[in-house]
Design a protein around this motif. Structure first.
Motif, short mmCIF file in Angstrom:
data_model
loop_
_atom_site.label_atom_id
_atom_site.label_comp_id
_atom_site.label_asym_id
_atom_site.label_seq_id
_atom_site.Cartn_x
_atom_site.Cartn_y
_atom_site.Cartn_z
N ARG A 33 16.94 -37.26 45.93
CA ARG A 33 15.96 -38.02 45.15
C ARG A 33 16.30 -37.92 43.67
NH1 ARG A 33 15.51 -39.92 49.31
NH2 ARG A 33 13.82 -39.69 50.84
N LYS A 34 16.37 -39.11 43.02
CA LYS A 34 16.72 -39.12 41.60
C LYS A 34 15.50 -39.53 40.78
CE LYS A 34 21.50 -39.99 42.60
NZ LYS A 34 22.60 -40.96 42.60
N PRO A 38 13.65 -39.35 30.11
CA PRO A 38 14.20 -39.80 28.83
C PRO A 38 15.55 -39.16 28.55
CG PRO A 38 11.89 -39.21 28.59
CD PRO A 38 12.29 -38.82 29.97
N GLY A 39 16.56 -39.97 28.42
CA GLY A 39 17.89 -39.48 28.05
C GLY A 39 18.69 -38.93 29.21
N GLY A 40 18.28 -39.21 30.43
CA GLY A 40 19.10 -38.67 31.54
C GLY A 40 18.49 -38.92 32.92
N GLU A 41 18.97 -38.13 33.88
CA GLU A 41 18.54 -38.31 35.27
C GLU A 41 18.51 -36.94 35.97
OE1 GLU A 41 19.91 -41.81 37.98
OE2 GLU A 41 21.22 -40.10 38.37
N ILE A 42 17.43 -36.70 36.68
CA ILE A 42 17.32 -35.44 37.44
C ILE A 42 17.48 -35.78 38.92
CG2 ILE A 42 15.71 -33.62 38.18
CD1 ILE A 42 14.55 -33.67 35.37
N THR A 43 18.29 -34.98 39.61
CA THR A 43 18.47 -35.21 41.05
C THR A 43 17.92 -34.03 41.83
OG1 THR A 43 20.48 -36.37 40.52
CG2 THR A 43 20.17 -35.79 42.83
N LEU A 44 17.18 -34.34 42.87
CA LEU A 44 16.66 -33.29 43.75
C LEU A 44 17.34 -33.40 45.11
CD1 LEU A 44 12.81 -33.62 43.12
CD2 LEU A 44 14.31 -31.88 42.20
N LEU A 45 17.84 -32.28 45.60
CA LEU A 45 18.46 -32.25 46.94
C LEU A 45 17.65 -31.28 47.80
CD1 LEU A 45 22.15 -31.68 45.76
CD2 LEU A 45 21.05 -33.85 46.16
N PHE A 46 17.22 -31.74 48.96
CA PHE A 46 16.46 -30.84 49.84
C PHE A 46 16.47 -31.36 51.27
CE2 PHE A 46 13.54 -33.84 47.87
CZ PHE A 46 12.79 -34.31 48.93
N LEU A 47 16.01 -30.52 52.19
CA LEU A 47 15.89 -30.94 53.58
C LEU A 47 14.44 -31.35 53.83
CD1 LEU A 47 17.98 -28.14 55.34
CD2 LEU A 47 18.68 -30.49 54.92
#
Lengths: 483, 363
Positions: A33-34, A38-47
């Motif tokens: 999940r992305k 502001p100024g970027g992108e956070i990605t979450l990885l999970f099961l």
């Protein structure tokens, strides 16, 4: 929540994501999940199956979505996120973290591992095999964290030490080795850790899998590891200098070192008047003897040493057993087999069928068998008493069942002498077991006078000034302030 | 604690069992034959001789610390003579084992099961004794320690069963014995004693702690006292029991039926003899195996044990055709051999210790 699900999962930009996809493959359970910030992108990885989505929304997405200005990784980690349990992770470890039910957050080419796992688990209830009349009724559950909590709340001391290991190539099962630093022998702890670290197995489903590797003689009939289902018992054992081993996914906690007389003690014994406890322990010992040697002794008396009985008993038995189609040996084997089959069936049948099994077992097979002249009443009584008596020491049920079979064969072939020889052989064999510096039959062989106060007999708690000497430990004084 | 060492308490119990076992069967009747009811005096003297031997053991232990007798002897008289002495020990232990087997088999046939065959006895006795010997001295010590309370209780119960009809103090024990009878009973029946020599073999494996000496004394004194009492009861019943008198315990519990409402529960009390028998058998096989190891400088536990068993079975078929005949044989020939071993070897140790002063002690 909708915000989370609507995030675009387009082309991967980071090595983290590429590696995770490669490692986990086309796995519908794996979520990327992305979140655009502001100024970027956070990605979450999970099961998906193991993560608590509500907590992800509450503890990660909600605080991030409130940010209107650019922020760096450190600010995100230290000021924005509200998660109580998170740590920096790296390229070598983060896939293992995902598989370990953690949520991995990637931002600014750095990764955070956040513990937001959620999986089905039951609440601590009284275990079916160790019910209590007095005393605590909590039992261990399958989750290692809940089990740790049950122990920790009873031992809020700085001396409690936990060594965490992971075993199982596929299952990656967590194993916690717990002990009290000021009491447990470091040598024993190190030996246990060394043995567990050496385990190379594909999976650990239950603590029993580990127990086989902790035994010095894995082919032996006799238990060499203690199996406990209740936190109060485990804590009491740790206070005596033992080490507890918790395995994720198992409600059974292993304790070491192990002595056979542990199984003669029940948690009830420590919450009841000691005089009554002494009586009960004598009954347990008699129960053990009845369970093991009574069918064999009955056979040997019937076949070889019938003169032991008074004449009127001999006549009664002779009348009950005349015209039987089986020899005495076959008769006892037949009844034992019948009872054992009924026992196995009752374990596996649904509860509502239990009553029906009892009726079939007791009335049809027992009563009708006697009336039909297939089996004799003394044989049924002897076997029934023996099978019931096994459960005076339930932890030893499997061992005693095998021993009873051996003694039946000895009694039928060489009589009382064979049984006596068998008993000596077994006692000598268990005397040769000396695991983790603890004699198996202590405190009786070798005789350790100080420990006899809580073995076959029990003294009141005020008498137990020292910890058992049979177990190697660092601190023997238990009861202070009273000479 | 080393796998092969025993503590003071276990030492005391092993010494007690070695003292007790062979005195339970035909010896009291043979003593009666030599010294009438003065056999009580004879057994008391035998107990005293055993105490002297124990004192010798403690003295040697004190002088040589943890040195084994092989090292003591080879330093004093050379390796070849030491091996010869070990061979004598080996023969002594094999014949002792035969004594145990003959007495044990006779006991079982008379008391427990009259149809018990020799083959059944061998398949019961030899594997269990071997298991004891193979598991090591520590296990033997612990097993003896575990069963010791039952042995004491069994002995007391056996005495109690027979105590009711006995007029114990009216037998005039001392009046019936003679000095020559006493001397004859001790020399002629010497092979029934001297079981304690086995302890010389593993003297280096005994951990003697001066603070623990009382843990040795208690079991030993208890058993010595019970042994003399049992003999006293036996001689007071002698004329009233069976004419064969092969077994002391069997004879003394003849009255048990009267005192236990028809139940022959005495059988469980007298089964303690089998426990003593097997533990003693294990000790002798262990000692014989140790002798083989020392004679051939060969340390393979399994092979040495198998060789001992093969020799034992061979001699069993040679000598134990009829167990009553073995008693006659032991009385005629083995008494000389037993007397020689029991006198010469301890004397040799005394001489060596006095002349060399234990200077080879390993501290």
């Amino acid at each position: 929540m909708s915000f989370l699900l609507n995030v675009d999962t387009g082309e991967d930009k980071y090595l983290y994501i590429q590696n995770a996809k490669k490692a986990l493959g086309e796995n519908p359970d794996f979520a990327i999940r992305k979140i655009v910030v502001p100024g970027g992108e956070i990605t979450l990885l999970f099961l998906k199956s193991m993560a608590d989505r509500n907590e992800i929304a509450k503890q990660i997405i909600e605080p991030i979505s409130k940010q209107n200005e650019h922020f760096n990784f450190e600010t995100l980690k230290n000021k924005i996120l509200l998660c109580p349990e998170m740590e920096h992770t790296n390229l070598n470890k983060y896939i293992d973290d995902i598989l370990d039910n953690k949520t991995v957050l990637i931002y600014d080419n750095q990764a955070l591992c956040i513990d937001l796992e959620k999986y089905p688990g039951r609440t601590p209830t009284e275990p079916p095999t160790s019910p209590n009349i007095h005393g605590p009724r909590e039992g261990f559950v399958e989750g290692i964290k809940s089990n740790m909590c049950l122990i920790r709340k009873r031992l809020p001391t700085k001396n409690l030490r936990i060594e965490e290991l992971v075993v199982g190539r596929e299952t990656k099962t967590k194993i916690n080795i717990i002990y009290l630093k000021n009491i447990a022998s470091k040598k024993v702890v190190n030996e246990i850790i060394k043995k567990i670290k050496r385990i190379d197995i594909d999976g650990v489903i239950d603590s029993y899998y580990i127990s086989d590797f902790l035994k010095h003689k894995p082919y032996s009939l006799f238990e060499q590891v203690g199996f406990q289902e209740k936190p109060d018992i485990v804590v009491a054992k740790m206070l005596e200098g033992r080490v507890a081993i918790l395995v994720d996914g198992s409600p059974i906690v292993l304790t070491l070192p192990y002595m056979v007389f542990e199984d003669f003690q029940s948690s009830n014994d420590y919450y009841t008047n000691y005089i009554y406890v002494n009586l009960i322990r004598i009954i347990r010992t008699i129960g053990l003897l009845i369970a093991t040697v009574i069918p064999g002794t009955y056979l040997s008396i019937r076949l070889y040493s019938y003169k032991v009985l008074p004449i009127n008993y001999i006549i009664t038995i002779a009348n009950s057993t005349k015209n039987l189609p089986f020899t005495p040996f076959l008769e006892i084997v037949f009844i034992l087999l019948l009872f054992q089959v009924l026992y196995e069936v009752s374990l596996r049948l649904p509860q509502y069928l239990g009553l029906a099994t009892s009726i079939v077992g007791a009335l049809v097979l027992g009563d009708t068998g006697v009336k039909a002249g297939l089996i004799s009443p003394p044989g049924v009584i002897i076997v029934a008493v023996s099978i019931m008596a096994i459960y005076t020491v339930p932890a030893q049920a499997s061992t005693l069942t095998v021993l009873r079979t051996i003694f039946v064969v000895l009694g039928a072939t060489v009589g009382l002498v064979g049984i006596t020889c068998g008993v000596i052989y077994i006692v000598n064999y268990v005397n040769s077991l000396n695991y983790y510096d603890t004699p198996y039959l202590a405190p009786y062989a070798p005789k350790i006078v100080a420990d006899i106060k809580d073995a076959m007999f029990k003294k009141p708690l005020i008498e137990m000034r020292n910890r058992p000497k049979s177990i190697k430990q660092n601190n023997s004084v238990r009861l202070g302030g009273r000479k | 604690m080393n796998k092969e060492t025993i503590n003071c308490h276990q030492f005391g119990i092993i010494a007690s069992i070695l003292l007790l076992t062979l005195k339970f069967t035909s010896l009291p009747a043979l003593l009666y034959e030599c010294n009438n009811v003065g056999g009580v005096v004879s057994i008391s003297v035998i107990v005293v001789i055993n105490v002297l031997f124990i004192i010798l053991l403690f003295w040697l232990k004190n002088k040589y610390k943890n040195l084994g007798i092989y090292e003591i002897l080879s330093n004093g008289i050379g390796t070849l003579l030491t091996k010869a002495i070990y061979f004598i020990f080996f023969v002594f232990f094999i014949f002792k084992l035969l004594s145990i087997m003959s007495d044990g088999y006779g006991f079982i046939r008379d008391v427990v099961d009259e149809e018990f065959t020799r083959f059944n006895f061998l398949i019961c006795f030899i594997p269990v004794c071997c298991a004891l010997a193979f598991s090591g001295l520590r296990s033997i010590g612990r097993t003896a320690e575990f069963f010791f309370p039952y042995v004491v209780v069994g002995l007391i119960v056996s005495i109690m069963f027979s105590f009711v009809p006995v007029k114990l103090w009216g037998i005039g024990t001392l009046a019936h014995g003679t000095f020559s009878g006493l001397f004859r009973s001790i020399t002629e029946l010497s092979f029934w004693n001297g079981d304690m020599l086995a302890m010389l073999i593993f003297i280096d494996k005994i951990q003697v702690d001066k603070r623990q000496i009382k843990r040795f004394i208690f079991p030993y004194v208890t058993i010595s006292f019970l042994l003399v009492i049992t003999y006293l009861v036996y001689y007071s019943l002698y004329q009233q029991t069976s004419v064969f008198h092969n077994n002391l315990i069997y004879d003394i519990v003849q009255y048990a039926i009267g005192t236990s409402s028809g139940w022959h529960m005495d059988i469980f009390a007298i089964l303690i003899f089998i426990i003593c028998l097997i533990i003693q058998g294990g000790i002798f096989i262990y000692s014989a195996r140790d002798c083989v190891e020392k004679i051939f400088n060969y340390n393979n536990k399994t092979i040495t044990l198998i060789s001992v068993i093969m020799v034992l079975i061979f001699t069993e078929f040679l000598f134990l055709d009829d167990y009553l005949e073995y008693v006659v044989y032991a009385r005629m020939w083995l008494s000389w051999f037993g007397g020689f071993v029991m006198l010469i070897i301890p004397a040799l140790f005394c001489v060596l210790t006095i002349t060399r002063g234990g200077k080879n002690a390993r501290h």
